[in-house]
Write a protein that holds these residues in place. Structure first.
Motif, short mmCIF file in Angstrom:
data_model
loop_
_atom_site.label_atom_id
_atom_site.label_comp_id
_atom_site.label_asym_id
_atom_site.label_seq_id
_atom_site.Cartn_x
_atom_site.Cartn_y
_atom_site.Cartn_z
N ASN A 34 0.81 -1.22 0.00
CA ASN A 34 0.00 0.00 0.00
C ASN A 34 0.84 1.27 0.00
O ASN A 34 0.29 2.37 0.06
N THR A 35 2.18 1.12 -0.08
CA THR A 35 3.05 2.28 0.03
C THR A 35 3.34 2.95 -1.31
O THR A 35 3.99 4.00 -1.35
N ARG A 36 2.89 2.35 -2.41
CA ARG A 36 3.23 2.87 -3.74
C ARG A 36 1.98 3.08 -4.59
O ARG A 36 1.28 2.13 -4.93
N GLY A 37 1.69 4.34 -4.91
CA GLY A 37 0.53 4.64 -5.74
C GLY A 37 -0.74 4.06 -5.15
O GLY A 37 -0.97 4.12 -3.95
N SER A 38 -1.58 3.46 -5.99
CA SER A 38 -2.80 2.81 -5.49
C SER A 38 -2.53 1.37 -5.09
O SER A 38 -3.46 0.59 -4.91
N TYR A 89 11.66 3.44 -9.71
CA TYR A 89 12.48 4.00 -10.79
C TYR A 89 11.71 5.11 -11.52
O TYR A 89 12.19 6.25 -11.65
N TYR A 90 10.50 4.78 -11.97
CA TYR A 90 9.74 5.77 -12.74
C TYR A 90 9.36 7.00 -11.89
O TYR A 90 9.36 8.13 -12.37
N LYS A 91 9.08 6.75 -10.60
CA LYS A 91 8.70 7.86 -9.70
C LYS A 91 9.90 8.75 -9.39
O LYS A 91 9.83 9.97 -9.49
N ASN A 92 11.03 8.12 -9.01
CA ASN A 92 12.19 8.89 -8.54
C ASN A 92 13.00 9.50 -9.69
O ASN A 92 13.60 10.56 -9.53
N VAL A 93 13.06 8.81 -10.82
CA VAL A 93 13.88 9.31 -11.93
C VAL A 93 13.11 10.28 -12.83
O VAL A 93 13.64 11.29 -13.26
N PHE A 94 11.83 9.98 -13.08
CA PHE A 94 11.05 10.80 -14.01
C PHE A 94 9.83 11.47 -13.39
O PHE A 94 9.07 12.15 -14.09
N GLY A 95 9.61 11.23 -12.08
CA GLY A 95 8.44 11.83 -11.41
C GLY A 95 7.13 11.24 -11.91
O GLY A 95 6.08 11.86 -11.80
N ARG A 96 7.21 10.00 -12.46
CA ARG A 96 6.01 9.36 -13.01
C ARG A 96 5.40 8.46 -11.96
O ARG A 96 6.05 7.56 -11.44
N ASN A 97 4.12 8.69 -11.63
CA ASN A 97 3.41 7.93 -10.60
C ASN A 97 2.71 6.72 -11.23
O ASN A 97 1.60 6.83 -11.73
N LYS A 102 -0.89 8.28 -13.00
CA LYS A 102 -2.01 8.60 -12.11
C LYS A 102 -2.11 7.59 -10.96
O LYS A 102 -3.17 7.42 -10.37
N GLY A 103 -0.98 6.93 -10.69
CA GLY A 103 -0.93 6.02 -9.54
C GLY A 103 -1.66 4.72 -9.72
O GLY A 103 -2.08 4.11 -8.73
N LYS A 157 0.47 3.89 -22.48
CA LYS A 157 -0.11 5.13 -21.99
C LYS A 157 0.59 6.36 -22.57
O LYS A 157 0.19 7.49 -22.28
N SER A 158 1.65 6.15 -23.35
CA SER A 158 2.44 7.28 -23.87
C SER A 158 2.34 7.30 -25.39
O SER A 158 1.31 7.65 -25.94
#
Ligand code: 0DB
Ligand code: CA
Ligand code: CA
Ligand code: ZN
Length: 322
Positions: A34-38, A89-97, A102-103, A157-158
């Protein structure tokens, strides 16, 4: 499930111990982080092999004591843990949730079918076979494989690159590139090979593919040697090696076919391909359009006349993509 956050321990496919984010609910522990996104959810398909897709995702992985050290736990431990590393990786390197930014909940199922020698993203979740034990072992044991599969979701999604011919090979290459960058981010025996940790346990030093030398496994390292047939959706797992080699050369430098590419490093190579995937590439992109997208991305990030832009041009020159 609804419950309280817990931290368990587990043994991975290669026998390594790691800590796991779990959920305690009514005296049972679940592989629910439960600590990452949804949340990150790992499920058990129990090796069920009669029309298995009908039964995906299976049942949320449960454990009695939050210590996952049994043989059948290993694939689940790594699917869960490496999904977390990929999220980080995606969260810390690119700020992608998560993969949708969108988590979105990340779901994985292990023990898919019986002796299943593959893994895949089915449009909604990751699915891992256990292999036949000779050609492959449980696919979630390879962090580059986990990163590869989740990157299919990021790409969907991209750029949403169509999974055939050149756009499909680009789709595949992005998954190999980010699967590898995630392997380096994790920091354990990183390399530019794909699937080495889960391929042929009886043979050391081999892999499914090589980004540094695709020809090691019979794949092309230049556009003139591309596959133009129809198998494998027009050779998506073959022609990806052309772009993989360009990415490798950009990152590490090198010379091939008389073209010398200066090294710009893994992080800048990753930033360029991430921007290309999320800003410039369209779903039917060709290799030539991918070159233009990478050049533009490098110019945006580092300047039009930068050494990074030069390295991108040289790398695509070296693999014969104009
Ligand atoms: O995600 C992907 O691109 C691959 C998904 C393949 C697949 C597609 C559709 C339904 C089922 C399976 C899986 C991986 C892959 O590259 N598979 C290759 C190589 C491969 C794996 N197992 C095999 C067994 C036989 C032949 C080739 C293979 C393939 O399917 O071609 C990626 C990393 C490692 C496994
Ligand atoms: Ca690797
Ligand atoms: Ca091997
Ligand atoms: Zn793939």
């Amino acid at each position: 499930v609804s419950g309280s956050n817990a931290v368990g321990t587990g043994t991975g496919v290669l026998g390594d111990t790691k800590s796991l984010n779990t959920t305690l609910s009514s005296g049972v522990y679940y592989l629910q982080d439960n600590t990452r996104g949804s949340g990150i959810f790992t499920y058990d398909m129990s090796g069920y092999s009669f029309f298995p897709d009908f039964f995906l995702p299976g049942s949320l992985w449960k454990d009695s004591d939050n210590v996952l050290n049994a043989a059948k736990d290993k694939a689940a431990v790594d699917a869960h843990y490496y999904a977390g590393v990929t999220y980080d990786y995606y969260k810390n390197v690119f700020g992608r949730n998560s993969y949708d930014n969108k988590g979105a909940a990340i779901k994985s199922s292990v023990h898919y079918s019986s002796n299943y020698n593959n893994a895949f993203w089915n449009g909604s979740q990751m699915v891992y076979g256990d292999g036949d034990g000779t050609n492959f072992i449980s696919f979630s044991g390879g962090i580059d494989v986990v990163g590869h599969e989740l990157t299919h979701a990021v790409t969907e999604k991209s750029s949403n690159l169509v999974y055939q011919n050149e756009s499909g090979a680009l789709n595949e290459s992005l998954s190999d590139i980010f699967g590898t960058l995630i392997e380096f981010y994790n920091g354990k025996n990183p390399d530019f090979e794909i699937g080495e940790d889960i391929y042929t346990p009886g043979t050391a030093g081999d892999a499914l593919r090589s980004m540094s030398d695709p020809t090691k496994y019979g794949y092309p390292d230049n556009y003139s040697n591309r596959y133009t047939g129809t198998s494998d959706n027009g050779g998506v797992h073959t022609n990806s090696s052309i772009i993989n080699k360009a990415a490798y050369l950009m990152s590490e430098g090198g010379t091939q076919y008389g073209v010398t590419v200066p090294a710009i490093g893994r992080d800048k190579m990753g930033a360029i391909f991430y921007r290309a995937n999320t800003v410039y590439l369209t779903s039917n992109a060709t290799f030539s359009q991918a070159r233009a997208a990478a050049v533009q991305s490098a110019a945006d990030l580092y300047g039009a006349g930068s050494a990074e832009v030069n390295a991108v041009n040289k790398a695509f020159d070296a693999v014969g993509v104009q």
